[in-house]
Design a protein around this motif. Structure first.
Motif, PDB file in Angstrom:
ATOM      1  N   THR A 227       0.186  -0.859  -0.200  1.00 54.77           N
ATOM      2  CA  THR A 227      -0.251  -0.521   0.002  1.00 54.77           C
ATOM      3  C   THR A 227       1.143   1.325  -0.056  1.00 54.77           C
ATOM      4  O   THR A 227       2.175   1.519   0.160  1.00 54.77           O
ATOM      5  CB  THR A 227      -1.186  -0.148   0.907  1.00 54.77           C
ATOM      6  OG1 THR A 227      -0.377   0.000   2.507  1.00 54.77           O
ATOM      7  CG2 THR A 227      -1.622  -1.475   1.286  1.00 54.77           C
ATOM      8  N   GLY A 228       0.467   2.576  -0.505  1.00 60.11           N
ATOM      9  CA  GLY A 228       1.079   3.388  -0.333  1.00 60.11           C
ATOM     10  C   GLY A 228       1.876   4.002   0.942  1.00 60.11           C
ATOM     11  O   GLY A 228       1.486   3.922   1.742  1.00 60.11           O
ATOM     12  N   MET A 269      -1.715   0.355   5.521  1.00 66.86           N
ATOM     13  CA  MET A 269      -1.965  -0.353   6.438  1.00 66.86           C
ATOM     14  C   MET A 269      -1.237  -0.175   7.512  1.00 66.86           C
ATOM     15  O   MET A 269      -2.043  -0.471   9.051  1.00 66.86           O
ATOM     16  CB  MET A 269      -2.044  -1.723   6.007  1.00 66.86           C
ATOM     17  CG  MET A 269      -2.749  -2.380   4.472  1.00 66.86           C
ATOM     18  SD  MET A 269      -4.575  -1.915   5.180  1.00 66.86           S
ATOM     19  CE  MET A 269      -4.898  -2.968   6.025  1.00 66.86           C
ATOM     20  N   GLU A 270      -0.149   0.670   7.279  1.00 67.53           N
ATOM     21  CA  GLU A 270       0.053   0.381   9.018  1.00 67.53           C
ATOM     22  C   GLU A 270      -0.693   1.702   9.783  1.00 67.53           C
ATOM     23  O   GLU A 270      -0.716   1.639  11.088  1.00 67.53           O
ATOM     24  CB  GLU A 270       1.572   1.134   8.410  1.00 67.53           C
ATOM     25  CG  GLU A 270       2.672  -0.119   7.784  1.00 67.53           C
ATOM     26  CD  GLU A 270       4.114   0.087   8.208  1.00 67.53           C
ATOM     27  OE1 GLU A 270       4.919  -1.016   7.774  1.00 67.53           O
ATOM     28  OE2 GLU A 270       4.434   1.445   7.421  1.00 67.53           O
ATOM     29  N   TYR A 275      -4.593   3.502  13.914  1.00 65.99           N
ATOM     30  CA  TYR A 275      -5.357   3.442  14.274  1.00 65.99           C
ATOM     31  C   TYR A 275      -6.562   2.598  14.594  1.00 65.99           C
ATOM     32  O   TYR A 275      -6.602   2.936  16.428  1.00 65.99           O
ATOM     33  CB  TYR A 275      -6.116   3.787  13.467  1.00 65.99           C
ATOM     34  CG  TYR A 275      -7.312   5.308  13.073  1.00 65.99           C
ATOM     35  CD1 TYR A 275      -6.443   6.854  13.387  1.00 65.99           C
ATOM     36  CD2 TYR A 275      -8.468   5.099  14.049  1.00 65.99           C
ATOM     37  CE1 TYR A 275      -6.897   7.821  13.780  1.00 65.99           C
ATOM     38  CE2 TYR A 275      -8.955   6.805  14.527  1.00 65.99           C
ATOM     39  CZ  TYR A 275      -8.360   7.720  14.297  1.00 65.99           C
ATOM     40  OH  TYR A 275      -8.893   8.731  14.920  1.00 65.99           O
ATOM     41  N   GLU A 276      -6.314   1.526  14.695  1.00 65.94           N
ATOM     42  CA  GLU A 276      -6.953   0.142  14.970  1.00 65.94           C
ATOM     43  C   GLU A 276      -6.690   0.275  17.074  1.00 65.94           C
ATOM     44  O   GLU A 276      -7.269   0.024  18.026  1.00 65.94           O
ATOM     45  CB  GLU A 276      -6.925  -0.888  14.072  1.00 65.94           C
ATOM     46  CG  GLU A 276      -7.969  -1.201  13.503  1.00 65.94           C
ATOM     47  CD  GLU A 276      -7.512  -2.249  12.625  1.00 65.94           C
ATOM     48  OE1 GLU A 276      -8.260  -2.774  11.640  1.00 65.94           O
ATOM     49  OE2 GLU A 276      -6.174  -3.284  12.732  1.00 65.94           O
ATOM     50  N   GLU A 277      -5.742  -0.330  16.650  1.00 61.94           N
ATOM     51  CA  GLU A 277      -4.813   0.139  18.156  1.00 61.94           C
ATOM     52  C   GLU A 277      -5.266   1.382  18.930  1.00 61.94           C
ATOM     53  O   GLU A 277      -5.526   1.101  20.700  1.00 61.94           O
ATOM     54  CB  GLU A 277      -2.797   0.415  18.014  1.00 61.94           C
ATOM     55  CG  GLU A 277      -2.064  -0.008  19.475  1.00 61.94           C
ATOM     56  CD  GLU A 277      -2.489  -1.844  19.856  1.00 61.94           C
ATOM     57  OE1 GLU A 277      -2.245  -1.588  21.732  1.00 61.94           O
ATOM     58  OE2 GLU A 277      -3.006  -2.512  18.787  1.00 61.94           O
ATOM     59  N   ILE A 287      -9.505  -3.215  -0.862  1.00 65.61           N
ATOM     60  CA  ILE A 287      -8.647  -2.415  -1.548  1.00 65.61           C
ATOM     61  C   ILE A 287      -9.876  -2.320  -2.454  1.00 65.61           C
ATOM     62  O   ILE A 287     -10.156  -3.169  -3.282  1.00 65.61           O
ATOM     63  CB  ILE A 287      -8.411  -3.832  -2.053  1.00 65.61           C
ATOM     64  CG1 ILE A 287      -7.036  -4.582  -0.561  1.00 65.61           C
ATOM     65  CG2 ILE A 287      -7.089  -3.836  -2.870  1.00 65.61           C
ATOM     66  CD1 ILE A 287      -6.416  -3.154   0.494  1.00 65.61           C
ATOM     67  N   ALA A 288      -9.324  -1.221  -3.253  1.00 65.69           N
ATOM     68  CA  ALA A 288     -10.045  -0.316  -4.489  1.00 65.69           C
ATOM     69  C   ALA A 288      -8.661  -0.930  -5.451  1.00 65.69           C
ATOM     70  O   ALA A 288      -7.376  -0.672  -5.443  1.00 65.69           O
ATOM     71  CB  ALA A 288     -10.556   0.341  -4.056  1.00 65.69           C
ATOM     72  N   PRO A 289      -9.341   0.332  -6.590  1.00 63.42           N
ATOM     73  CA  PRO A 289      -8.252   0.096  -7.793  1.00 63.42           C
ATOM     74  C   PRO A 289      -6.757   0.694  -7.595  1.00 63.42           C
ATOM     75  O   PRO A 289      -7.753   1.862  -6.859  1.00 63.42           O
ATOM     76  CB  PRO A 289      -8.677   0.042  -8.789  1.00 63.42           C
ATOM     77  CG  PRO A 289     -10.468  -0.159  -8.760  1.00 63.42           C
ATOM     78  CD  PRO A 289     -10.041  -0.170  -7.184  1.00 63.42           C
TER      79      PRO A 289
END
Length: 339
Positions: A227-228, A269-270, A275-277, A287-289
Motif C-alpha cells: 500500500t502507498g 495499512m500501517e 489507528y485500530e490500536e 482494497i480498491a483500484p
C-alpha cells in the motif's frame, strides 16, 4: 511579536494559534470561514486563556485586508488562507488561481502598505510532483501535477520575487507533507466539510461510525505491504515549525523553502493498524483500484529544517492516532457538535 495570521481558524491554523499564543505573541486572525469554524477559535481561546483580534474577511477583499493589516501593524505574517483540495482544483482551476494566487498578491501588497517584511507561507510538498528521487529535498525539481500544486508553486515564486525586491524582507516557505492528528486536549482537530480527501480523517470517520469503510487504493505498490507510503507529521509538531520559522525570519533576510515532515514513510495499512490500536476496534477496509497519479512512496528530507530552524518532528504514529481518536471520539460531528 505581533503576528497577522490568515486562515487561522483552519486545521493547521488553529493549532498554530495555540502554539503562538502560548509563546506570548499578540495575534490578529483573518478568516472568511469558507472551510473552517468560528467554534475552533472559541476553543483556542479556552485552551490558551488568551484573546486575539479577529477579522472576518476574504484575502481577495483588498480594502478590508489592507485596513486590517495596517490597523494591526504586524511584525510578521503567517499565511494559511487558501483552497487545498486537489480534485476540486482540477474541476475549478480559476477559483484556485483567484483565491490562492491573487489573494496572496493582495496579501503581499497589504504587507507593503503596513511596512511588514516577514512572512511564513503555508506551502506544500505537492509542488514537487512526481518523485525523480527520494527522499524529496528542497532542491528537487518543482513540477506540480495539478492546479492546486501549481498555485502553491506560483505563490512561492511570487514571495521570492517580493523578498528580493523588498529591503530587509525575509520569508520561509514551509512545504508540508501530510499533517495529521489533533491537539492533546481533543478540543481542536481536523474537521473536513465534505468527504475527507486525506487518509487519517477518513479512517477516523470510519472508526467513529460516520462512514462504513475505508477504500485502500492499491495494494501492489513496491512498499513493505503493497500500500502507498507517505510522510505523516503530527499537526502539533507542524505548529511548532511555524513558531521556529517566525524566529528564523526575525533574524535573517531572504527567502528559503523548507520541508516540514518526519523523514519517515508510513503505509496505509500501517496507519490503519495503528489507528485500530488507538480506538480499540477494527477498522473496516477494502482494497480498491489504484488512483491515477498516486505514487508508491513520498517522504521528506528534513536536514534543512534541522539546520535552519533547529526543529524536528517529535511525535510518532501512535501519538498521531491517539490524538486523532481523542478528537474524533469526543466530537463525532466535528465542530458541529459542542463538546
Amino acid at each position: 511579536m505581533r503576528i497577522f495570521v490568515t486562515g487561522g481558524a483552519g486545521y493547521i491554523g488553529s493549532h498554530t494559534l495555540v502554539q503562538l499564543l502560548g509563546a506570548g505573541h499578540d495575534l490578529c486572525v483573518l478568516d472568511n470561514f469558507s472551510n473552517s469554524s468560528l467554534e475552533a477559535l472559541r476553543r483556542v481561546r479556552q485552551l490558551t486563556n488568551r484573546d486575539f483580534a479577529l477579522v472576518e474577511a476574504d484575502i481577495r477583499d483588498t480594502a478590508t485586508l489592507t485596513e486590517a493589516m495596517s490597523g494591526f501593524a504586524p511584525d510578521a505574517v503567517v499565511h494559511f488562507a487558501g483552497l487545498k483540495a486537489v480534485g476540486e482544483s482540477g474541476e475549478k482551476p480559476l477559483l484556485y488561481y483567484d483565491n490562492n494566487v491573487t489573494g496572496s498578491a493582495n496579501l503581499l501588497a497589504a504587507m507593503d502598505t503596513a511596512g511588514c517584511r516577514r512572512i511564513v507561507f503555508s506551502s506544500s510538498a505537492t509542488v514537487y510532483g512526481e518523485a525523480q528521487y527520494l527522499p524529496f529535498d528542497e532542491d528537487h525539481p518543482i513540477a506540480p501535477t495539478n492546479p492546486y500544486g501549481r498555485t502553491k508553486a506560483m505563490v512561492e515564486e511570487m514571495i521570492r520575487d517580493w523578498t528580493a525586491a523588498t529591503d530587509g524582507a525575509s520569508a520561509a516557505l514551509l512545504r508540508y507533507f501530510n499533517p495529521v492528528g489533533a491537539h492533546e486536549s481533543g478540543r481542536i482537530g481536523e474537521d473536513p466539510r465534505d468527504i475527507p480527501n486525506n487518509l487519517m480523517p477518513f479512517i477516523a470517520q470510519v472508526a467513529v461510525g460516520r462512514r462504513a469503510k475505508l477504500s485502500v487504493f492499491g495494494d501492489d505498490y513496491e512498499t513493505r505491504d503493497g500500500t502507498g507510503e507517505r510522510d505523516y507529521i503530527h499537526v502539533v509538531d507542524l505548529a511548532a515549525a511555524h513558531s521556529a520559522a517566525l524566529e528564523y525570519c526575525a533574524r535573517t533576510e531572504g527567502c528559503e523553502a523548507i520541508n516540514v515532515g518526519t523523514g519517515r514513510g508510513i503505509t496505509v495499512m500501517e496507519m490503519v493498524a495503528a489507528y485500530e490500536e488507538a480506538c480499540g476496534h477494527a477498522i473496516a477496509a477494502e482494497i480498491a483500484p489504484r488512483r491515477p497519479g498516486d505514487v508508491a512512496s513520498s517522504y521528506a528530507a528534513t536536514a534543512k529544517a534541522a539546520r535552519l530552524l533547529n526543529w524536528h518532528a517529535e511525535r510518532g504514529v501512535d501519538a498521531m492516532c491517539e490524538s486523532s481518536w481523542r478528537w474524533q471520539s469526543t466530537n463525532s460531528e466535528g465542530y458541529g457538535e459542542k463538546a
